[in-house]
Write a protein that holds these residues in place. Structure first.
Motif, PDB file in Angstrom:
ATOM      1  N   ARG A  27       0.824  -1.210   0.000  1.00 41.19           N
ATOM      2  CA  ARG A  27       0.000   0.000   0.000  1.00 41.19           C
ATOM      3  C   ARG A  27       0.857   1.259   0.000  1.00 41.19           C
ATOM      4  NH1 ARG A  27      -4.485   1.050   4.602  1.00 41.19           N
ATOM      5  NH2 ARG A  27      -2.704   0.493   5.884  1.00 41.19           N
ATOM      6  N   GLU A  28       1.950   1.216   0.744  1.00 41.87           N
ATOM      7  CA  GLU A  28       2.777   2.424   0.857  1.00 41.87           C
ATOM      8  C   GLU A  28       3.795   2.572  -0.275  1.00 41.87           C
ATOM      9  OE1 GLU A  28       4.105   1.826   4.850  1.00 41.87           O
ATOM     10  OE2 GLU A  28       3.242   3.735   5.489  1.00 41.87           O
ATOM     11  N   TYR A  29       4.392   1.459  -0.677  1.00 45.02           N
ATOM     12  CA  TYR A  29       5.536   1.559  -1.596  1.00 45.02           C
ATOM     13  C   TYR A  29       5.232   0.947  -2.961  1.00 45.02           C
ATOM     14  CZ  TYR A  29       7.787   2.275   2.897  1.00 45.02           C
ATOM     15  OH  TYR A  29       8.114   2.742   4.140  1.00 45.02           O
ATOM     16  N   THR A  30       5.412   1.738  -3.975  1.00 45.76           N
ATOM     17  CA  THR A  30       5.234   1.242  -5.337  1.00 45.76           C
ATOM     18  C   THR A  30       6.445   1.581  -6.216  1.00 45.76           C
ATOM     19  OG1 THR A  30       4.043   3.285  -5.824  1.00 45.76           O
ATOM     20  CG2 THR A  30       2.712   1.341  -5.328  1.00 45.76           C
ATOM     21  N   THR A  50      -5.083  11.365   1.294  1.00 40.59           N
ATOM     22  CA  THR A  50      -6.220  10.439   1.400  1.00 40.59           C
ATOM     23  C   THR A  50      -6.014   9.263   0.441  1.00 40.59           C
ATOM     24  OG1 THR A  50      -7.532  11.447  -0.351  1.00 40.59           O
ATOM     25  CG2 THR A  50      -7.749  12.406   1.849  1.00 40.59           C
ATOM     26  N   LYS A  51      -6.810   8.219   0.671  1.00 43.29           N
ATOM     27  CA  LYS A  51      -6.691   7.017  -0.178  1.00 43.29           C
ATOM     28  C   LYS A  51      -6.985   7.338  -1.637  1.00 43.29           C
ATOM     29  CE  LYS A  51      -7.722   3.703   3.451  1.00 43.29           C
ATOM     30  NZ  LYS A  51      -8.612   4.101   4.553  1.00 43.29           N
ATOM     31  N   VAL A  62       4.292   7.527  -0.983  1.00 40.67           N
ATOM     32  CA  VAL A  62       2.971   8.105  -0.755  1.00 40.67           C
ATOM     33  C   VAL A  62       2.183   7.240   0.236  1.00 40.67           C
ATOM     34  CG1 VAL A  62       0.848   8.891  -1.859  1.00 40.67           C
ATOM     35  CG2 VAL A  62       3.018   9.022  -3.107  1.00 40.67           C
ATOM     36  N   HIS A  63       1.745   7.861   1.322  1.00 41.85           N
ATOM     37  CA  HIS A  63       1.032   7.138   2.376  1.00 41.85           C
ATOM     38  C   HIS A  63      -0.457   7.464   2.314  1.00 41.85           C
ATOM     39  CE1 HIS A  63       4.972   6.471   4.497  1.00 41.85           C
ATOM     40  NE2 HIS A  63       5.262   7.588   3.867  1.00 41.85           N
ATOM     41  N   PRO A  64      -1.294   6.510   1.968  1.00 40.33           N
ATOM     42  CA  PRO A  64      -2.739   6.777   1.847  1.00 40.33           C
ATOM     43  C   PRO A  64      -3.417   6.649   3.199  1.00 40.33           C
ATOM     44  CG  PRO A  64      -2.181   4.588   0.992  1.00 40.33           C
ATOM     45  CD  PRO A  64      -0.956   5.120   1.655  1.00 40.33           C
ATOM     46  N   ILE A  65      -3.244   7.633   4.064  1.00 40.78           N
ATOM     47  CA  ILE A  65      -3.740   7.433   5.428  1.00 40.78           C
ATOM     48  C   ILE A  65      -4.775   8.451   5.884  1.00 40.78           C
ATOM     49  CG2 ILE A  65      -1.618   6.299   6.242  1.00 40.78           C
ATOM     50  CD1 ILE A  65      -1.067   9.042   7.641  1.00 40.78           C
ATOM     51  N   LEU A  66      -4.890   9.586   5.195  1.00 39.17           N
ATOM     52  CA  LEU A  66      -5.882  10.567   5.653  1.00 39.17           C
ATOM     53  C   LEU A  66      -7.287  10.142   5.205  1.00 39.17           C
ATOM     54  CD1 LEU A  66      -3.980  13.916   4.887  1.00 39.17           C
ATOM     55  CD2 LEU A  66      -4.044  12.625   7.038  1.00 39.17           C
ATOM     56  N   GLU A  67      -8.284  10.657   5.912  1.00 41.31           N
ATOM     57  CA  GLU A  67      -9.672  10.325   5.584  1.00 41.31           C
ATOM     58  C   GLU A  67     -10.484  11.609   5.530  1.00 41.31           C
ATOM     59  OE1 GLU A  67     -10.972   7.361   4.966  1.00 41.31           O
ATOM     60  OE2 GLU A  67      -9.610   5.877   5.870  1.00 41.31           O
ATOM     61  N   ILE A  77       2.027  17.029   3.719  1.00 40.88           N
ATOM     62  CA  ILE A  77       0.702  16.573   4.154  1.00 40.88           C
ATOM     63  C   ILE A  77      -0.318  17.291   3.304  1.00 40.88           C
ATOM     64  CG2 ILE A  77      -0.887  16.353   6.103  1.00 40.88           C
ATOM     65  CD1 ILE A  77       1.309  15.673   7.762  1.00 40.88           C
ATOM     66  N   GLY A  78      -0.905  16.562   2.380  1.00 40.84           N
ATOM     67  CA  GLY A  78      -1.857  17.161   1.460  1.00 40.84           C
ATOM     68  C   GLY A  78      -2.208  16.179   0.365  1.00 40.84           C
ATOM     69  N   GLY A  79      -3.310  16.454  -0.320  1.00 41.31           N
ATOM     70  CA  GLY A  79      -3.778  15.542  -1.352  1.00 41.31           C
ATOM     71  C   GLY A  79      -5.062  14.896  -0.903  1.00 41.31           C
ATOM     72  N   CYS A  80      -6.185  15.239  -1.573  1.00 46.63           N
ATOM     73  CA  CYS A  80      -7.484  14.691  -1.193  1.00 46.63           C
ATOM     74  C   CYS A  80      -8.225  14.310  -2.464  1.00 46.63           C
ATOM     75  CB  CYS A  80      -8.255  15.723  -0.381  1.00 46.63           C
ATOM     76  SG  CYS A  80      -8.574  17.223  -1.300  1.00 46.63           S
ATOM     77  N   ARG A  81      -9.529  14.049  -2.330  1.00 46.51           N
ATOM     78  CA  ARG A  81     -10.282  13.583  -3.493  1.00 46.51           C
ATOM     79  C   ARG A  81     -10.176  14.574  -4.650  1.00 46.51           C
ATOM     80  NH1 ARG A  81     -16.555  11.842  -2.983  1.00 46.51           N
ATOM     81  NH2 ARG A  81     -16.615  13.875  -1.961  1.00 46.51           N
ATOM     82  N   GLU A  82     -10.167  15.858  -4.330  1.00 41.68           N
ATOM     83  CA  GLU A  82     -10.143  16.875  -5.392  1.00 41.68           C
ATOM     84  C   GLU A  82      -8.741  17.215  -5.891  1.00 41.68           C
ATOM     85  OE1 GLU A  82     -12.437  19.838  -3.363  1.00 41.68           O
ATOM     86  OE2 GLU A  82     -13.921  19.863  -4.965  1.00 41.68           O
ATOM     87  N   TYR A  83      -7.795  17.307  -4.967  1.00 40.41           N
ATOM     88  CA  TYR A  83      -6.479  17.842  -5.339  1.00 40.41           C
ATOM     89  C   TYR A  83      -5.374  16.793  -5.242  1.00 40.41           C
ATOM     90  CZ  TYR A  83      -9.080  22.091  -4.348  1.00 40.41           C
ATOM     91  OH  TYR A  83     -10.040  23.071  -4.323  1.00 40.41           O
ATOM     92  N   THR A  84      -4.671  16.607  -6.322  1.00 41.98           N
ATOM     93  CA  THR A  84      -3.540  15.671  -6.307  1.00 41.98           C
ATOM     94  C   THR A  84      -2.274  16.316  -6.863  1.00 41.98           C
ATOM     95  OG1 THR A  84      -4.311  14.846  -8.439  1.00 41.98           O
ATOM     96  CG2 THR A  84      -4.927  13.560  -6.491  1.00 41.98           C
ATOM     97  N   GLY A  85      -2.444  17.333  -7.710  1.00 43.32           N
ATOM     98  CA  GLY A  85      -1.272  17.964  -8.325  1.00 43.32           C
ATOM     99  C   GLY A  85      -0.400  18.706  -7.312  1.00 43.32           C
ATOM    100  N   ALA A  86      -1.065  19.458  -6.427  1.00 44.28           N
ATOM    101  CA  ALA A  86      -0.330  20.341  -5.504  1.00 44.28           C
ATOM    102  C   ALA A  86       0.665  19.568  -4.627  1.00 44.28           C
ATOM    103  CB  ALA A  86      -1.317  21.134  -4.657  1.00 44.28           C
TER     104      ALA A  86
END
Lengths: 380, 380
Positions: free
Chosen positions: A99-102, B125-126, B141-146, B95-104
Motif C-alpha cells: 500500500r505504501e511503496y510502489t 487520502t486514499k 505516498v502514504h494513503p492514510i488521511l480520511e 501533508i496534502g492531497g485529497c479527493r479533489e487535489y492531487t497535483g499540488a
C-alpha cells in the motif's frame, strides 16, 4: 579505473608481489578469475599481459581486492544472438510493492529490463499493482500479495496457502528473484514471503534480498542461512542491524573486510554486498570491492536499481558458468553478479550525475543503464 | 542582482551609511549574517570587501533589506560528499492531497527531490494516493488521511486516533513538513491535520504551511503561534485573511514591511513569506525581500514548488547552523530557508519562461530547478 586504497603492485615489483599474493588462497582464486576472464595468461614472457593483470589487482587492507569490475561485466554479459528466443536473456521477478511503496519494486523490475533481461515480473499487493502497472506497460505485475488490513484472522491460513499456490506456479521459471523492494513490514505479508523464500530455495533459484526483505531475514536468518544462491544488499543501517544480530557486535570500519567476511561465513556462505562509498562484496571466502565510478547523490531508489541489476548479472553469470563450461566456474556467480551489478549501477549514476547534478533522481540513473552497459560492453 | 527600491549605500557614502545601519538592531544582525556568509570581513582596509558588502545591502523603506539571495543559497546548500548516505541531504514530507487535489502535493514533494532532498513522502487520502503515486515512482505516498464522506460519525474518534498513530510513526524522521498543498477543506481531515501539527511541534520538526493549511491555521492560530519553526507562505488572498484575522485591519501596501513584521510578531515569531512581485519575508524581528528573477506567468502550482523548496532549504539551513557551528547561527534558519527557496523558485520560473513563454506550466518550472541551483551553486 581508480585505485582507491593500499598498495598497487606495479610491474616493477611483480615477482615479490606474486609471492605475496600466492600466499593467500583468496588471492589465488582471484588470479584464477582474472585468467579466466580472458585478461590473458600469467606468463613472464608477456609483459603487456602481466601489466594488465597487475592493473587489475589492487591489494587492499588485509585480504581484499578491488574487483576487475569492467572485465567481470564483459565476461558474463551474453552475446546477442538472433537465434535466441524470448526469455533466454533472463526472466526476473521482484517480490515487493504494498500500500505504501510502489516506486521501489518498479525501479528494480524496470532496471532488470533496461539492462537486458527479457521479462520482468512484479508480485505485489492489489493496492500496489495498478499503480506499478501504470508506471510502465513493460512489466508483468501480479496483484497477489495481501496485507493484514485486508484479511480477517480466520482467513489468514487459507489466503496464505492461496498466495503460495499462485507464486509457485511461476517461481520455477525465473532465473532470479529480488525480494524486498517496497515490501513493507506487514506481519502477514512478511509471513507469506517467508514461505515463498522457503519454496524458492527448493528450486535453486537465486534470491537477491534488499530493503524490507533484509528486515525480514535479519529477524529470521534461517530463511537464507546456508543458501549459497542468496545475495544480501544492505545499506549502512541494514548492515548495522545484520552485524548486531549475527556477530553480536558493532560495525567495525577499521576492519571492514574481515568483518564482512565473517558475517557472510556466519550466515552460511551467502553473498553480502555492503553498499557504501565503495561497495564491499563477500561470500565468506573472499572479499572484493567496487570503487569505480559513482555519484555523490544519495536519492532514495538507487538500491532498487542495484538489486535488479545484480539479479540480471547473477543469472547471466550462472548461465555462463553452467552452459559454457568456462573455467570461470571456480568463481561464485553471486560474487560475479554483485561485482557487475555494482559496477553498472555506479557507472549509470555517474553518467546521470554528470548531466543532472544535484537534481539527479533514480529515474535519471535508470535511463543511463543502457548507455553504461554499451560503454563497457559495446554491441556493434 | 536587481536593486528594486530605496537607497543603495554606495561605497562613497560608506561611513555615514555604516552609522545609520549600526543604529538598528535589525541591521546589525544583517551585517553579521553577511559576514558569516563569507562575503568578507567588515574592515575599512579592504575596499573590495566593503564594496561587496554594500552591494549586498539595500536599505529599503523603514528597516527592511533586499536579501543577498544567491549568497544565502550558496551558504546553506550542503556540499555533496560521497561519504554521506541516503537521507542525510534531507527527508521531507508533504501533508496534502485529497479527493479533489492531487497535483499540488506532487509539485511540492517532487520539487524537494529535484532540489536535492534524498527522500520525499506524501501523506494524503486514499483517493489521492494512487494518483499521486502514478505521477512519479520517486515519491513515497502514504494513503492514510480520511475525509468526512468516508467516515461514519461514530467512527471518527477511532479513525482520527489511527491516522495520528500512523503519522506519528514517521514524523520524527523528517527534517521538514509541508502542510497544506491540496489538503482541501474537509472538516474531519482538517481536524486530523490540526492534531498532527500539535504532535509535530513536540518533535521540533519545522513546518511550512501553504494553501489550505493556511485556511486551517488562520482559523486556529494557536496551532502555530509561538512556534519559531513554523513558516507561512501566503499568497495575496491568504495574506489578506491573515491580516484581517490577526491585525484586525486591511492590507496596507504603503507600509508593507512594517505590517508584515507586526503580523509575524503577533503570531509569536513565526516566519511569513508573503508572495508577490517581490517576496517579503519576516520573522517578526527583521524583514527581507527577494526581488531577483521571476516570471510574469501566474500558472497554478508555483506556490507548491515554493513550499517544497523552502522546506529543503530550511532543513539545510538548520543543519548548517547546528552541525557546523557557524556564526551564521545567529540567523533564523526559517528566514534563510525562505530566502533561498524564493530565490531558487524565481530563478527556475525565469528559466522556464525564457523557454516556454505564455505556455509555461508548473512542471516546466520544476524541470528548471536543477539547472537553477547548478547556476547559483555549481557542482563541479
Amino acid at each position: 579505473m581508480l585505485i582507491k586504497h593500499g598498495l598497487n603492485c606495479g610491474f616493477g615489483a611483480k615477482k615479490n608481489c606474486i609471492f605475496m599474493l600466492a600466499s593467500s588462497a583468496v588471492l589465488r582464486r582471484q588470479q584464477l578469475v582474472i585468467r579466466c576472464l580472458g585478461v590473458g595468461g600469467y606468463s613472464d614472457h608477456n609483459t603487456n599481459t602481466n601489466q594488465k593483470i597487475m592493473q587489475g589487482i589492487r591489494f587492499m587492507s588485509g585480504a581484499s581486492l578491488e574487483a576487475d569490475a569492467e572485465n567481470v561485466v564483459r565476461a558474463i554479459t551474453p552475446t546477442l544472438d538472433p537465434n535466441r528466443h524470448k526469455g533466454q536473456a533472463g526472466k526476473i521477478a521482484v517480490i515487493g510493492g504494498c500500500r505504501e511503496y510502489t516506486g521501489a519494486p518498479y525501479f528494480a523490475a524496470i532496471s532488470a529490463l533496461k539492462i537486458g533481461a527479457d521479462l520482468s515480473h512484479v508480485f505485489c499487493t492489489k493496492d500496489a499493482a495498478s499503480v506499478i502497472k501504470s508506471y510502465s506497460p513493460e512489466l508483468i505485475v501480479h496483484p497477489i500479495l495481501e496485507e493484514s488490513y485486508s484479511v480477517r484472522d480466520e482467513d489468514k491460513s487459507f489466503i496464505s496457502e492461496m498466495v503460495l499456490g499462485e507464486v509457485d506456479k511461476w517461481m520455477e521459471r525465473f532465473d532470479c528473484l529480488v525480494v524486498g523492494p517496497g515490501l513493507g513490514r506487514d506481519p502477514f505479508l512478511l509471513d507469506c514471503v517467508s514461505k515463498i523464500i522457503k519454496h524458492v530455495r527448493q528450486f535453486n533459484v537465486p534470491i537477491v534480498i534488499d530493503g524490507d526483505g533484509l528486515f525480514l531475514i535479519t529477524n529470521c536468518l534461517d530463511l537464507v542461512s546456508g543458501y549459497p544462491l542468496a545475495v544480501l544488499t544492505p545499506n549502512i543501517n541494514e548492515y548495522k542491524r545484520l552485524v548486531q544480530k549475527v556477530l553480536s557486535c558493532e560495525v567495525n570500519d577499521e576492519d571492514a573486510h574481515e568483518q564482512l567476511l565473517s558475517l557472510a561465513k556466519r550466515i552460511g556462505g551467502v553473498t553480502i554486498l555492503r553498499k557504501g562509498k565503495s561497495d564491499l562484496i563477500s561470500d565468506g571466502e573472499t572479499v572484493e570491492s567496487v570503487s569505480i565510478y559513482g555519484s555523490p547523490r544519495r536519492c532514495g531508489g538507487q538500491g532498487d536499481i542495484l538489486s535488479g541489476s545484480v539479479a540480471v548479472f547473477l543469472s547471466w553469470a550462472r548461465h555462463v558458468i553452467t552452459s559454457e563450461n568456462l573455467s570461470i566456474s571456480s568463481k561464485n556467480p553471486t560474487m560475479l553478479g554483485c561485482i557487475a551489478g555494482s559496477t553498472l549501477m555506479r557507472k549509470a549514476a555517474s553518467f546521470a550525475f554528470e548531466n543532472k547534478k544535484r537534481s539527479t533522481l533514480t529515474t535519471d540513473i535508470i535511463e543511463c543503464l543502457g548507455r553504461s552497459l554499451q560503454d563497457i560492453c559495446p554491441v556493434p
